[in-house]
Design a protein around this motif. Structure first.
Motif, PDB file in Angstrom:
ATOM      1  N   PHE A   1      -3.382   6.032   4.494  1.00 53.22           N
ATOM      2  CA  PHE A   1      -3.328   7.362   3.865  1.00 53.22           C
ATOM      3  C   PHE A   1      -4.742   7.921   3.713  1.00 53.22           C
ATOM      4  N   PRO A   2      -5.274   8.501   4.762  1.00 52.59           N
ATOM      5  CA  PRO A   2      -6.662   8.970   4.716  1.00 52.59           C
ATOM      6  C   PRO A   2      -6.819  10.077   3.670  1.00 52.59           C
TER       7      PRO A   2
ATOM      8  N   GLY B   1      -5.564  -7.769  -3.839  1.00 50.70           N
ATOM      9  CA  GLY B   1      -5.583  -6.354  -4.190  1.00 50.70           C
ATOM     10  C   GLY B   1      -6.563  -5.559  -3.341  1.00 50.70           C
ATOM     11  N   GLY B   2      -7.639  -6.200  -2.905  1.00 48.93           N
ATOM     12  CA  GLY B   2      -8.611  -5.551  -2.022  1.00 48.93           C
ATOM     13  C   GLY B   2      -8.015  -5.313  -0.647  1.00 48.93           C
ATOM     14  N   MET B   3      -7.231  -6.295  -0.177  1.00 48.55           N
ATOM     15  CA  MET B   3      -6.521  -6.119   1.107  1.00 48.55           C
ATOM     16  C   MET B   3      -5.528  -4.968   0.985  1.00 48.55           C
ATOM     17  N   THR B   4      -4.802  -4.923  -0.141  1.00 48.05           N
ATOM     18  CA  THR B   4      -3.798  -3.877  -0.347  1.00 48.05           C
ATOM     19  C   THR B   4      -4.473  -2.513  -0.402  1.00 48.05           C
ATOM     20  N   ALA B   5      -5.588  -2.434  -1.142  1.00 48.19           N
ATOM     21  CA  ALA B   5      -6.331  -1.175  -1.238  1.00 48.19           C
ATOM     22  C   ALA B   5      -6.768  -0.722   0.150  1.00 48.19           C
ATOM     23  N   LEU B   6      -7.219  -1.654   0.946  1.00 46.01           N
ATOM     24  CA  LEU B   6      -7.670  -1.343   2.305  1.00 46.01           C
ATOM     25  C   LEU B   6      -6.498  -0.824   3.147  1.00 46.01           C
ATOM     26  N   ALA B   7      -5.369  -1.520   3.071  1.00 50.80           N
ATOM     27  CA  ALA B   7      -4.172  -1.095   3.818  1.00 50.80           C
ATOM     28  C   ALA B   7      -3.726   0.300   3.364  1.00 50.80           C
ATOM     29  N   PHE B   8      -3.860   0.551   2.075  1.00 55.25           N
ATOM     30  CA  PHE B   8      -3.510   1.855   1.490  1.00 55.25           C
ATOM     31  C   PHE B   8      -4.440   2.942   2.029  1.00 55.25           C
ATOM     32  N   LEU B   9      -5.740   2.663   2.023  1.00 55.87           N
ATOM     33  CA  LEU B   9      -6.719   3.666   2.450  1.00 55.87           C
ATOM     34  C   LEU B   9      -6.672   3.904   3.962  1.00 55.87           C
ATOM     35  N   ILE B  10      -6.334   2.873   4.718  1.00 59.15           N
ATOM     36  CA  ILE B  10      -6.219   3.024   6.176  1.00 59.15           C
ATOM     37  C   ILE B  10      -5.001   3.880   6.526  1.00 59.15           C
TER      38      ILE B  10
ATOM     39  N   GLY C   1       0.826  -1.213   0.000  1.00 56.69           N
ATOM     40  CA  GLY C   1       0.000   0.000   0.000  1.00 56.69           C
ATOM     41  C   GLY C   1       0.857   1.259   0.000  1.00 56.69           C
ATOM     42  N   LYS C   2       1.965   1.232   0.764  1.00 60.88           N
ATOM     43  CA  LYS C   2       2.864   2.401   0.816  1.00 60.88           C
ATOM     44  C   LYS C   2       3.480   2.693  -0.547  1.00 60.88           C
ATOM     45  N   VAL C   3       3.829   1.643  -1.268  1.00 62.66           N
ATOM     46  CA  VAL C   3       4.394   1.827  -2.609  1.00 62.66           C
ATOM     47  C   VAL C   3       3.347   2.475  -3.518  1.00 62.66           C
ATOM     48  N   GLY C   4       2.093   2.065  -3.350  1.00 59.31           N
ATOM     49  CA  GLY C   4       1.001   2.671  -4.116  1.00 59.31           C
ATOM     50  C   GLY C   4       0.920   4.172  -3.868  1.00 59.31           C
ATOM     51  N   TYR C   5       1.137   4.571  -2.618  1.00 57.56           N
ATOM     52  CA  TYR C   5       1.099   6.001  -2.274  1.00 57.56           C
ATOM     53  C   TYR C   5       2.230   6.763  -2.959  1.00 57.56           C
TER      54      TYR C   5
END
Lengths: 364, 364
Positions: B142-143, B131-140, B107-111
């Motif tokens: 990086f609000p 990918g849904g888990m990653t998206a969730l980790a990303f959204l949690i 998720g951090k790499v996505g940011y």
């Protein structure tokens, strides 16, 4: 692997209770893939049996009342002839020279076994899991050999999900270099493959719902962790590990391969051209089909299929769907649900016979 | 395996469509465990993508309208830094020296990736499966980084059945002697273990119901049979074989181990002490959770759990349960069911934004 002839096959069995004079109180139990004939403890063998609490004095299958026979399957490794036995013709272990095994063959051995006791008609034939398939193959091949049939978490034929699963289990064994095309030293064998096969089995013998309840995301304690990368970390992994360790060394790998394949090959439709025709050959007065909603290996729709197929020609057929969450293995662990249903099955039949014999009215 | 620091990590991604001037039309897609960033074909790369027909011009995720970015996960082997990459510090492949990987790291790499485009807020974050888990980790983590969230057949945490399954897949790889504790020649590797892991995967990516319908008890033709004992006999076995052959050689074994373990470790509850607290950190206006009834890997109750957890603080949350019979993989194959739902998700949001911007009444 061709069909063949076995020279002087041996069958291992245990009995409990007494065969009565009319020889009409016998119950024959066929087992699942891995158990021995030791269904329950006795003064002769006090070790806990695989169906302890269901078979025994005053139990659901009451050994005070019935002469109960449990047979180790042909192809297994607990006394009955199988791939790990010595071939009398060669003096060597059969291993992969054992002929192709079918569930029907196991049923035939059951018939020889009851003949040896002079039993013309069983009070009941009972089979859980693979044992239900064997019981079905037995009843299809030998009509009028049993008054009733109790099938538990079984099936009239193997379906592709279960076939795929067993195929994978066999592949884990066959790809273990220690298997050596079946030529391993019998005391050792493909331990890594057998461990994987058993773990995969345990995942489908139980249910996700039970795992959620029992393990959740619980971690093993720090002192049990090895620090290895990808080591066991969660309790559910440790549970599978414990089951695998218990199984390995207790079951022969080649026997496992033969019995596993025999289940894939079973299809009652091969007896008469259709499932209906095959099941119509079963000649019993009563049948009970018990299944469990959470079973992913022998799913509930296969129990319903069996019940519908057997419900012809005036037979009394009961289909019982239990809400156990322990999946396929429920009949071994959810005793509180299974005990009363099995008890009911045998009581009802006893009362019915009583009515037939004495022409009296009865009620449950 | 310790947490660590990566020197100069590289991220592989693909984009389709144009980023608009306001930079508010970007959609970020995180992938499942095994796909690359090549979600769909383009003039630059006409090879069929893993989500062809869903992403593209005039498709459900419309690249005429959106700037779509798909990222290869950290730890994978399709361009982004992972265990099969060269460690710049040592000049050697990372292999098991790669630090412990968590879904949060991906998720951090996505940011970092969206920062590099100067995107402040995504139009939507999309993730199927892992990918849904990653998206969730990303959204949690990086609000306020995304307007909306589309989660497909995913979960807020790994549960024990899926953990056990992945543990077994890793064990088939780790017990293959060719794995050599991760030191295999990168072009070869533990082929037997990877084949077994993939077959086991395919069994849980699909459903028993689909297998029944598709394969039944169909046998392979005689000319395809090898005559070996326990060889492939049923069509379902041949299907698994074909998928295993395709997978092996296309995915690195160590990368598989790291990503598989990362999924086990993921638990949104670690962000704030409870699932509720973790999911409450997701800061989006709209979320859609799509799940499939026949999914045994990411079961439907986990989609419901996600929907309930996200449905706080006035967010607009839709939970869609599809009756697809293809199990977890349905989003890759049951296009007729997924296409309209995903289209609806994006249309509704576009209309909503239109309303907000222009203060006009809109209707679907």
């Amino acid at each position: 692997m061709q069909r063949g002839v076995l020279t002087d096959p041996v069958v291992a069995y245990e009995t409990w209770g007494e065969l009565n004079e009319k020889r009409d109180n016998a119950v024959l139990i066929f087992t699942g893939l891995s158990p021995s004939a030791h269904a329950t403890s006795s003064p002769d063998d006090p070790a806990t049996g695989w169906w302890e609490g269901i078979v025994g004095p005053d139990c659901a299958i009451d050994t005070n009342r019935f002469f109960v026979i449990c047979m180790n399957s042909l192809g297994s490794c607990f006394g009955t002839t199988g791939p790990a036995s010595i071939n009398p013709d060669s003096g060597k272990h059969y291993r992969l020279d054992f002929p192709a095994l079918h569930i029907e063959d196991i049923g035939k051995v059951g018939y020889e076994l009851i003949q040896s006791f002079g039993i013309k008609k069983l009070f009941s034939t009972v089979g859980p899991s693979m044992g239900g398939m064997t019981a079905l193959a037995f009843l299809i091949q030998f009509p009028d050999v049993s008054e009733s049939f109790l099938s538990i978490s079984s099936a009239a034929r193997a379906l592709p999900f279960a076939i795929a699963l067993r195929s994978l289990q066999r592949e884990t064994i066959r790809t273990d270099p220690a298997w050596g095309k079946g030529s391993y030293p019998l005391a050792e064998g493909p331990i890594i493959g057998m461990r994987l096969a058993r773990k995969l089995g345990m995942m489908t013998y139980r249910s996700a719902q039970e795992f959620d309840k029992r393990f959740g995301r619980e971690r093993i304690s720090e002192e049990r962790q090895t620090g290895d990368p990808f080591c066991i970390d969660f309790e559910v992994e440790s549970y599978l590990e414990a089951h695998a360790s218990k199984f390995v060394g207790s079951f022969d790998a080649n026997c496992y391969l033969y019995l596993s394949r025999a289940m894939d090959l079973f299809d009652a439709a091969e007896h008469g051209g259709s499932l209906e025709a095959g099941l119509a050959r079963v000649c019993v007065d009563r049948a009970m089909l018990i299944g469990v909603e959470s079973d992913i290996l022998f799913p509930i729709h296969q129990q319903r299929e069996l019940a519908e197929g057997l419900d012809v020609g005036g037979r009394q057929v009961e289909f019982i769907e239990l809400p156990s969450i322990q999946g396929h293995d429920s009949f071994l662990v959810d005793m509180d649900r299974f005990r009363p249903v099995i008890t009911h099955f045998f009581n009802q039949q006893v009362l019915k016979l009583y009515k037939k014999d004495r022409d009296k009215v009865w009620q449950i």
